[in-house]
Every structure is written in structure tokens, then in C-alpha cells.
Design a protein around this motif. Structure first.
Motif, PDB file in Angstrom:
ATOM      1  N   LYS A 135      41.375  19.846  -7.090  1.00 42.02           N
ATOM      2  CA  LYS A 135      42.331  20.962  -7.127  1.00 42.02           C
ATOM      3  C   LYS A 135      43.122  20.981  -8.432  1.00 42.02           C
ATOM      4  O   LYS A 135      43.352  22.051  -9.017  1.00 42.02           O
ATOM      5  CB  LYS A 135      43.274  20.875  -5.925  1.00 42.02           C
ATOM      6  N   TRP A 136      43.547  19.824  -8.914  1.00 43.93           N
ATOM      7  CA  TRP A 136      44.300  19.775 -10.158  1.00 43.93           C
ATOM      8  C   TRP A 136      43.411  20.118 -11.356  1.00 43.93           C
ATOM      9  O   TRP A 136      43.858  20.782 -12.300  1.00 43.93           O
ATOM     10  CB  TRP A 136      44.957  18.416 -10.337  1.00 43.93           C
ATOM     11  N   GLN A 137      42.159  19.669 -11.310  1.00 42.40           N
ATOM     12  CA  GLN A 137      41.232  20.028 -12.386  1.00 42.40           C
ATOM     13  C   GLN A 137      40.963  21.529 -12.397  1.00 42.40           C
ATOM     14  O   GLN A 137      40.888  22.151 -13.463  1.00 42.40           O
ATOM     15  CB  GLN A 137      39.920  19.250 -12.230  1.00 42.40           C
ATOM     16  N   ASN A 138      40.831  22.133 -11.232  1.00 42.97           N
ATOM     17  CA  ASN A 138      40.614  23.574 -11.155  1.00 42.97           C
ATOM     18  C   ASN A 138      41.807  24.339 -11.709  1.00 42.97           C
ATOM     19  O   ASN A 138      41.652  25.362 -12.382  1.00 42.97           O
ATOM     20  CB  ASN A 138      40.340  24.001  -9.710  1.00 42.97           C
ATOM     21  N   PHE A 139      43.003  23.855 -11.422  1.00 41.76           N
ATOM     22  CA  PHE A 139      44.193  24.518 -11.955  1.00 41.76           C
ATOM     23  C   PHE A 139      44.170  24.495 -13.479  1.00 41.76           C
ATOM     24  O   PHE A 139      44.440  25.509 -14.133  1.00 41.76           O
ATOM     25  CB  PHE A 139      45.473  23.845 -11.444  1.00 41.76           C
ATOM     26  N   CYS A 140      43.860  23.336 -14.062  1.00 44.83           N
ATOM     27  CA  CYS A 140      43.827  23.222 -15.523  1.00 44.83           C
ATOM     28  C   CYS A 140      42.762  24.140 -16.126  1.00 44.83           C
ATOM     29  O   CYS A 140      42.982  24.735 -17.196  1.00 44.83           O
ATOM     30  CB  CYS A 140      43.564  21.775 -15.929  1.00 44.83           C
ATOM     31  N   SER A 141      41.636  24.271 -15.458  1.00 43.32           N
ATOM     32  CA  SER A 141      40.561  25.128 -15.958  1.00 43.32           C
ATOM     33  C   SER A 141      40.912  26.609 -15.832  1.00 43.32           C
ATOM     34  O   SER A 141      40.645  27.406 -16.748  1.00 43.32           O
ATOM     35  CB  SER A 141      39.265  24.841 -15.202  1.00 43.32           C
ATOM     36  N   ASN A 142      41.520  26.976 -14.714  1.00 41.73           N
ATOM     37  CA  ASN A 142      41.810  28.386 -14.445  1.00 41.73           C
ATOM     38  C   ASN A 142      43.024  28.901 -15.198  1.00 41.73           C
ATOM     39  O   ASN A 142      43.187  30.117 -15.360  1.00 41.73           O
ATOM     40  CB  ASN A 142      42.012  28.601 -12.946  1.00 41.73           C
ATOM     41  N   HIS A 143      43.892  28.001 -15.643  1.00 41.77           N
ATOM     42  CA  HIS A 143      45.130  28.430 -16.311  1.00 41.77           C
ATOM     43  C   HIS A 143      45.308  27.693 -17.637  1.00 41.77           C
ATOM     44  O   HIS A 143      46.389  27.191 -17.960  1.00 41.77           O
ATOM     45  CB  HIS A 143      46.327  28.185 -15.393  1.00 41.77           C
ATOM     46  N   ALA A 144      44.234  27.664 -18.412  1.00 40.75           N
ATOM     47  CA  ALA A 144      44.254  26.952 -19.692  1.00 40.75           C
ATOM     48  C   ALA A 144      45.178  27.606 -20.713  1.00 40.75           C
ATOM     49  O   ALA A 144      45.591  26.952 -21.677  1.00 40.75           O
ATOM     50  CB  ALA A 144      42.835  26.868 -20.254  1.00 40.75           C
ATOM     51  N   ASP A 145      45.506  28.889 -20.519  1.00 39.27           N
ATOM     52  CA  ASP A 145      46.400  29.569 -21.450  1.00 39.27           C
ATOM     53  C   ASP A 145      47.838  29.613 -20.951  1.00 39.27           C
ATOM     54  O   ASP A 145      48.690  30.282 -21.543  1.00 39.27           O
ATOM     55  CB  ASP A 145      45.905  30.991 -21.704  1.00 39.27           C
ATOM     56  N   SER A 146      48.138  28.905 -19.885  1.00 35.74           N
ATOM     57  CA  SER A 146      49.490  28.893 -19.319  1.00 35.74           C
ATOM     58  C   SER A 146      50.352  27.846 -20.016  1.00 35.74           C
ATOM     59  O   SER A 146      49.855  26.775 -20.385  1.00 35.74           O
ATOM     60  CB  SER A 146      49.430  28.591 -17.817  1.00 35.74           C
ATOM     61  N   PRO A 147      51.659  28.109 -20.183  1.00 35.49           N
ATOM     62  CA  PRO A 147      52.543  27.077 -20.729  1.00 35.49           C
ATOM     63  C   PRO A 147      52.687  25.877 -19.797  1.00 35.49           C
ATOM     64  O   PRO A 147      53.218  24.843 -20.201  1.00 35.49           O
ATOM     65  CB  PRO A 147      53.876  27.808 -20.911  1.00 35.49           C
ATOM     66  N   GLN A 148      52.189  25.996 -18.557  1.00 34.24           N
ATOM     67  CA  GLN A 148      52.203  24.874 -17.624  1.00 34.24           C
ATOM     68  C   GLN A 148      51.101  23.859 -17.901  1.00 34.24           C
ATOM     69  O   GLN A 148      51.131  22.751 -17.343  1.00 34.24           O
ATOM     70  CB  GLN A 148      52.028  25.374 -16.185  1.00 34.24           C
ATOM     71  N   LEU A 149      50.117  24.205 -18.721  1.00 36.39           N
ATOM     72  CA  LEU A 149      48.945  23.353 -18.912  1.00 36.39           C
ATOM     73  C   LEU A 149      49.294  21.917 -19.301  1.00 36.39           C
ATOM     74  O   LEU A 149      48.741  20.979 -18.710  1.00 36.39           O
ATOM     75  CB  LEU A 149      48.002  23.972 -19.943  1.00 36.39           C
ATOM     76  N   PRO A 150      50.167  21.655 -20.285  1.00 34.89           N
ATOM     77  CA  PRO A 150      50.462  20.264 -20.638  1.00 34.89           C
ATOM     78  C   PRO A 150      50.991  19.447 -19.458  1.00 34.89           C
ATOM     79  O   PRO A 150      50.639  18.273 -19.305  1.00 34.89           O
ATOM     80  CB  PRO A 150      51.528  20.390 -21.737  1.00 34.89           C
ATOM     81  N   TYR A 151      51.802  20.069 -18.621  1.00 33.62           N
ATOM     82  CA  TYR A 151      52.362  19.376 -17.463  1.00 33.62           C
ATOM     83  C   TYR A 151      51.263  19.098 -16.435  1.00 33.62           C
ATOM     84  O   TYR A 151      51.206  18.007 -15.859  1.00 33.62           O
ATOM     85  CB  TYR A 151      53.474  20.216 -16.842  1.00 33.62           C
ATOM     86  N   ALA A 152      50.399  20.082 -16.206  1.00 31.07           N
ATOM     87  CA  ALA A 152      49.299  19.895 -15.266  1.00 31.07           C
ATOM     88  C   ALA A 152      48.362  18.785 -15.734  1.00 31.07           C
ATOM     89  O   ALA A 152      47.860  17.998 -14.922  1.00 31.07           O
ATOM     90  CB  ALA A 152      48.529  21.199 -15.095  1.00 31.07           C
ATOM     91  N   LEU A 153      48.126  18.703 -17.042  1.00 34.90           N
ATOM     92  CA  LEU A 153      47.269  17.642 -17.574  1.00 34.90           C
ATOM     93  C   LEU A 153      47.893  16.270 -17.340  1.00 34.90           C
ATOM     94  O   LEU A 153      47.182  15.304 -17.039  1.00 34.90           O
ATOM     95  CB  LEU A 153      47.030  17.862 -19.073  1.00 34.90           C
ATOM     96  N   TRP A 154      49.224  16.178 -17.481  1.00 35.43           N
ATOM     97  CA  TRP A 154      49.863  14.884 -17.245  1.00 35.43           C
ATOM     98  C   TRP A 154      49.763  14.479 -15.771  1.00 35.43           C
ATOM     99  O   TRP A 154      49.460  13.334 -15.457  1.00 35.43           O
ATOM    100  CB  TRP A 154      51.334  14.907 -17.667  1.00 35.43           C
ATOM    101  N   TRP A 155      50.010  15.425 -14.861  1.00 33.57           N
ATOM    102  CA  TRP A 155      49.879  15.109 -13.439  1.00 33.57           C
ATOM    103  C   TRP A 155      48.440  14.719 -13.115  1.00 33.57           C
ATOM    104  O   TRP A 155      48.194  13.763 -12.370  1.00 33.57           O
ATOM    105  CB  TRP A 155      50.303  16.309 -12.593  1.00 33.57           C
ATOM    106  N   LEU A 156      47.472  15.430 -13.680  1.00 37.23           N
ATOM    107  CA  LEU A 156      46.068  15.117 -13.420  1.00 37.23           C
ATOM    108  C   LEU A 156      45.697  13.741 -13.947  1.00 37.23           C
ATOM    109  O   LEU A 156      45.054  12.945 -13.241  1.00 37.23           O
ATOM    110  CB  LEU A 156      45.178  16.191 -14.071  1.00 37.23           C
TER     111      LEU A 156
END
Length: 475
Positions: free
Chosen positions: A343-364
């Protein structure tokens, strides 16, 4: 006589028209038409060149090739303002007769926008009345609605221009825009009053790093970091960088909380050491933003409390949320490891242009770290594969220009440990929802730490000896 009269009348007419133009703009042309015409040329440039122009000079040079000369000045003689926000979105503004950007309580400047959703989407934040350690809620970067009034703040990232700007829009006025002068804004928080913002900004080639206060009513911006450094870091070198992260704001007491520490020389920061009360401070807006340290009877880490990635979001506002915010709210930290990773990997893939991406990568990357630690002894081969995946994510985060410096330092910490086949010793994954609820119930009974004063019996550590998740990671 008639010829002589014309010689007198024509200059008089010219003087009158010129004077009127300086005061109110050209009577035979519309200022809004001038703004719209330039916006149209920028859109034409973007469609033809597959990018936004770097500046207005490039727009004019492009128009010359078509035998046209776009007007770069408004009807009041002032140069039009062009602000690229993302790879596709931009704003053109005329600052009007007073040549000054209008604020929230003044009639908006004439503007033209492209690539922006109107009315803007976002969520509301919960205004806490406590000084508990909190992660910055990265979902706010997509759009956070003001606690009062129609304003929405968001971060707009332009990777080509390596810029991150804070944009203010209105849900009631589609042509109202205010954007930060600083071009590398990392995080922001609304103050409870609804017309003031605190934001962190680092890494600009034009502006100094800092924690900035922005009053949208007067458009006054002030950097509060120098006073903080003088008070709490007086012996540090002037050019030494800091790691900064906002936490949350509260109304009673009236404080804005944040983490601050000088960056290690090797750029490696353990999150467990960063998120401690020793590095936790608060600005007091009611007292000229004087900074105070938040103290407790023990230097707790945030990981000694229940860890939650979506705290501070007002769930009742999710109907106005962006797609990325809605997907963020569906993520969890208390499922089986396989489901979590997917689920976290899908979020990073689906929202790669979001300003949330760096945070999602750290959680992942942190979930990979937790999983690697759990199966290292019993399933070493599978653990090695997970370690490599986690290392790859951490490496990508450490090199991501749009990531705040403290997140890049966290990524370097993960890389350092995983390269040595040693998992980092902080934990983000909960075993199951029941365990999380039990810990939260226990933590809620603890008394809160205070700003600027020592507090006794502020709380006991959350239980870190949790049962192992028995969910097996599939290949």
C-alpha cells in the motif's frame, strides 16, 4: 487662426490624457485584457515548447518569432508579475495602481492563472491544546484550509526550476492569489487566527534559511530563526546549517511547536534522536514570537508514544480533500507487513508529483527497516532482499532535492545502518490496531509537558516490548 488653435489644443489634449493614464490606466484599453493576453502567450509557449518559460523576456522573444510584441507592462506602467508554480501551473498578476500586492482584506489584483484547481481543495488541521511531540502532518502540503475564513495554503513544487513555493488561494475568489517570495519552502502551519502562517524554508540560492512568520493581512514576512539561534545556540558557527521541522500549533496556550537541531557534520541524523524534547521548541505569537524550550521530566522520544502518520487531520474535512490526501488517510501502520509495503509503495507510485512524496518514502523505508529487523534471524535470505529494497528507497530519498534536509538526514541514517546489515533501532509499525488503541489509552492519562518550565510526572514511556507481527512477507 484654426491652425494656431490646433497647435495649442493638441498638446493640451496630450497632457490631459497622459495625466489621466498615470492615475487610472489607459481609458481605451482594459488592464484585465493586458493580463489575459500575456497569460495566453505563456500558454502558447508551454504548448509549443513543452515547458513553461523561465521569465517574461523568454516569452517576448518567443512572440517576436510570430511577429508579435506581447505587453509586459500593465495599464499603470508597472511590469506584470509572472510566477511559475509547477511544471504546468503559473500565475500572471498586475499589482494595480498602487503597484503593491494586495492582501486578504483588500480588493484582489487582476490576475490570470493556469493549471490551478478552483475552488482549491484541502483538509483542515486539528488545533491541539497540548505540547506533546507530533510529526509534521505532510498531508497539509497538498492543501490546508485555514482555521477561519476561506483561504487554503499549499506547496507548489517545480522540479525543473528546483523551487517550492507556498501558495495562498481563496475558496470564494478564484482570482485571489498570494505566493511566498521564498522559493524553497518546506513546511507550513496555519496559526489559529486563520490569517497568519508559519513556514520553514531551506536551501535557496537567493534567500536565507529560516522559520518564517507571514502575516497575510499586511504581507509582512519575518525570519524568526536568528533570534532562536542567539538564544539557544549562541556558540555555533554562523554558517552551520540546521535541521528544522514544524510540529503543530495550539490555541490554548497560544504556541507554535517545532523541532530544531544543528545538522551533524556527516549529515546523518537518527530520527529517534531528532524527535526528542531536547530539540522541541515553541514560539509564542502573543509575546512577539519569543522562543521557549518545551521541557519534560525525561527526554522522551516521539517513538516512545503511539506512532501515527495521519494525526492532526480533521477527518470531517475529508470531503474537500485532494486525491492524494484521501489515499494518505487510507494508509495504515498496523496491518500485516506485506499489505503495508504494497500500500505504501502504491501511494509513492501513484502520487510521485505530490509534495507528500518525500515523507511517504521515509515511512516506506522505515517499514522496510522494521520488517528487516523482524525476520533477520529466522529468514536471513528474505531479510537480505528486504534490506536491499529499503536501502534503495532510502538512497532515493537522500538524493531527492524536494525533500526537507532533515528527511534526507534520516535517509542517510537508514542507509548507514542497512549498508552494515544492521536495522535502525526506531520503530514505526504497530502490531495491530488493538495494541495501538491500548497504548493510546495509556498515553492519554499522562500529564502534558510544559513550555519553558520543568514538569514532574509528565508521563511514562510507551511499552516498546510489543509482540512480533506473525504476518509472513511473501517473495
Amino acid at each position: 487662426m484654426r491652425a494656431r488653435s490646433l497647435l495649442l489644443i493638441i498638446p493640451a489634449i496630450w497632457i490631459s490624457v497622459t495625466t489621466f493614464t498615470e492615475v487610472s490606466g489607459h481609458p481605451w484599453s482594459s488592464n484585465s485584457v493586458t493580463v489575459h493576453r500575456l497569460g495566453t502567450w505563456i500558454e502558447r509557449f508551454q504548448k509549443d515548447q513543452n515547458r513553461l518559460p523561465a521569465n517574461l523576456a523568454e516569452v517576448r522573444a518567443y512572440a517576436y518569432t510570430f511577429g508579435s510584441v506581447p505587453e509586459l507592462y500593465d495599464s499603470y506602467g508597472a511590469r506584470l508579475s509572472y510566477q511559475p508554480l509547477t511544471e504546468d501551473a503559473f500565475i500572471v498578476k498586475s499589482f494595480g495602481r498602487d503597484t503593491t500586492e494586495n492582501t486578504v482584506f483588500r480588493t484582489h489584483d487582476e490576475s490570470y492563472s493556469h493549471g490551478l484547481i478552483s475552488p482549491p481543495l484541502g483538509v483542515k488541521g486539528i488545533i491541539l491544546n497540548e505540547s506533546r511531540l507530533n510529526f509534521f502532518q505532510s498531508s497539509f502540503l497538498e492543501g490546508q484550509i485555514s482555521p477561519r475564513g476561506p483561504l487554503v495554503a499549499s506547496i507548489r513544487t517545480r522540479f525543473r526550476g528546483d523551487s517550492k513555493r507556498l501558495l495562498i488561494q481563496s475558496q470564494e475568489d478564484s482570482q485571489f492569489f498570494m505566493s511566498s517570495v521564498h522559493d524553497t519552502v518546506d513546511e507550513f502551519l496555519w496559526l489559529p487566527g486563520g490569517y497568519e502562517i508559519m513556514f520553514t524554508a531551506q536551501g535557496s540560492k537567493r534567500y536565507e534559511d529560516g522559520i518564517y512568520y507571514w502575516d497575510l493581512r499586511s504581507n509582512v514576512v519575518k525570519n524568526l530563526l536568528p533570534d532562536l539561534q542567539k538564544k539557544f545556540f549562541p556558540d555555533a558557527e554562523d554558517d552551520r546549517k540546521m535541521l528544522l521541522s514544524l510540529s503543530h500549533s495550539s490555541a490554548s496556550p497560544d504556541f507554535v511547536y517545532f523541532f530544531a537541531i544543528y545538522a551533524p557534520v556527516n549529515s546523518v541524523m537518527d530520527p529517534k534522536e531528532f524527535y526528542r524534547y531536547h530539540n522541541f521548541y515553541a514560539f509564542n505569537p502573543a509575546n512577539k514570537f519569543v522562543a521557549e524550550r518545551v521541557t519534560a521530566d525525561k527526554d522522551f522520544s516521539i517513538f516512545e508514544y503511539p506512532v501515527q502518520h495521519k494525526s492532526l487531520i480533521d477527518q470531517s474535512s475529508m470531503t474537500q480533500a485532494t486525491a492524494a490526501q484521501k489515499d494518505w488517510a487510507l494508509l495504515s501502520l498496523s496491518e500485516g507487513k506485506q499489505e503495508l509495503l504494497e500500500k505504501w509503495q502504491n501511494f509513492c507510485s501513484n502520487h510521485a508529483d505530490s509534495p507528500q512524496l518525500p515523507y511517504a518514502l521515509w515511512w516506506l523505508a522505515s517499514i522496510y527497516n522494521d520488517t528487516y529487523r523482524e525476520i533477520l534471524i529466522q529468514q536471513p535470505e528474505k531479510a537480505r532482499t528486504l534490506r536491499n529494497f529499503g536501502l534503495e528507497i532510502a538512497d532515493a530519498l537522500s538524493l531527492l532535492p524536494s525533500a526537507p534536509p532533515y528527511l534526507r538526514a534520516f535517509a542517510e541514517h537508514l542507509k548507514k545502518n542497512l549498508l552494515l546489515s544492521k536495522p535502525a533501532d526506531y520503530n514505526v509499525v504497530s502490531v495491530n490496531s488493538d495494541d495501538v488503541e491500548n497504548v493510546e489509552t495509556e498515553a492519554e492519562t499522562e500529564s502534558e509537558p510544559k513550555v519553558g518550565a520543568k514538569v514532574h510526572n509528565s508521563g511514562k514511556e510507551a511499552d516498546k516490548d510489543k509482540d512480533k507481527d506473525k504476518e509472513e512477507i511473501k517473495d
